[in-house]
Design a protein around this motif. Sequence first.
Motif, PDB file in Angstrom:
ATOM      1  N   GLN A  32     -15.093  -1.542   0.954  1.00  0.00           N
ATOM      2  CA  GLN A  32     -14.449  -1.126  -0.284  1.00  0.00           C
ATOM      3  C   GLN A  32     -15.381  -1.352  -1.463  1.00  0.00           C
ATOM      4  OE1 GLN A  32     -10.928   0.084  -0.443  1.00  0.00           O
ATOM      5  NE2 GLN A  32     -11.650   0.395   1.654  1.00  0.00           N
ATOM      6  N   LEU A  90      -9.840  -5.074   4.378  1.00  0.00           N
ATOM      7  CA  LEU A  90     -10.648  -4.444   3.339  1.00  0.00           C
ATOM      8  C   LEU A  90     -11.613  -5.481   2.773  1.00  0.00           C
ATOM      9  CD1 LEU A  90      -7.758  -2.577   1.463  1.00  0.00           C
ATOM     10  CD2 LEU A  90      -9.058  -1.828   3.464  1.00  0.00           C
ATOM     11  N   ARG A 126      -6.439   4.434  -0.167  1.00  0.00           N
ATOM     12  CA  ARG A 126      -7.666   3.746   0.229  1.00  0.00           C
ATOM     13  C   ARG A 126      -8.400   4.450   1.362  1.00  0.00           C
ATOM     14  NH1 ARG A 126      -3.506   0.523  -0.982  1.00  0.00           N
ATOM     15  NH2 ARG A 126      -3.822  -0.949  -2.687  1.00  0.00           N
ATOM     16  N   SER A 148       0.826  -1.191   0.000  1.00  0.00           N
ATOM     17  CA  SER A 148       0.000   0.000   0.000  1.00  0.00           C
ATOM     18  C   SER A 148       0.866   1.249   0.000  1.00  0.00           C
ATOM     19  CB  SER A 148      -0.928  -0.012   1.217  1.00  0.00           C
ATOM     20  OG  SER A 148      -0.175  -0.093   2.409  1.00  0.00           O
TER      21      SER A 148
END
Length: 212
Positions: free
Chosen positions: A193, A152, A142, A126
Amino acid sequence: MSAVHASRGRLKPASEHLMSEVAIVCNLAHRLFTDSDGHPLPNTPKAAWLALRDDYSLIRKHIEAVLDGFENFEEKVQNPGGFVLPHRPRDAREFDTASGKAHFTANHLEYLRVPEGRLILQTLRSHDQYNTTIYGKDDRYRGIHGGRRVVLVNESDVSELGFEDGDMVHLVSEFRVPSDGRRISASFPIRRQRAAQPPTTRRPTSSYRWTR
């Protein structure tokens, strides 16, 4: 991935006690593999650990001695832009096979079958992360702030399983579980998400169920 070049930190260290990764590894090796006088212990890796810590050119000499393409490493790495490692298929269209030609294989595609009420877990890199080094607690890609211990979940899966965004859950593995039948990672907040693309058919490494 075949380009080799030198790099140097530009920022002032946050503390005089802050050590580089090389220093940490070499200090650990020196503590573990040598006696109080600095002599190697029996049946342990032997190297001048503290010298390697203090002079990276010695590390490059060791690399040069064992890896193809690193001849004259110290000199070549000083060139602006570094140097490119040799690659026989790319450079000379040579392939190390019995026929001297490239071999291609095709594998049968296995479609993912997920049991009802289960999800497939995978890890990802990430923002503000380089391999295993974490530089910050936020992932601005995110919308995650203040911590990275999150799971997620696709918004449709969250609704179907009866959870809400932010609920705390335990991850319970059902893949090659130990003899006691349980492998649990506790207390992960859910982050809902929105799906950016259809689910993949990647073979799972673990199947998980969810508990509150």
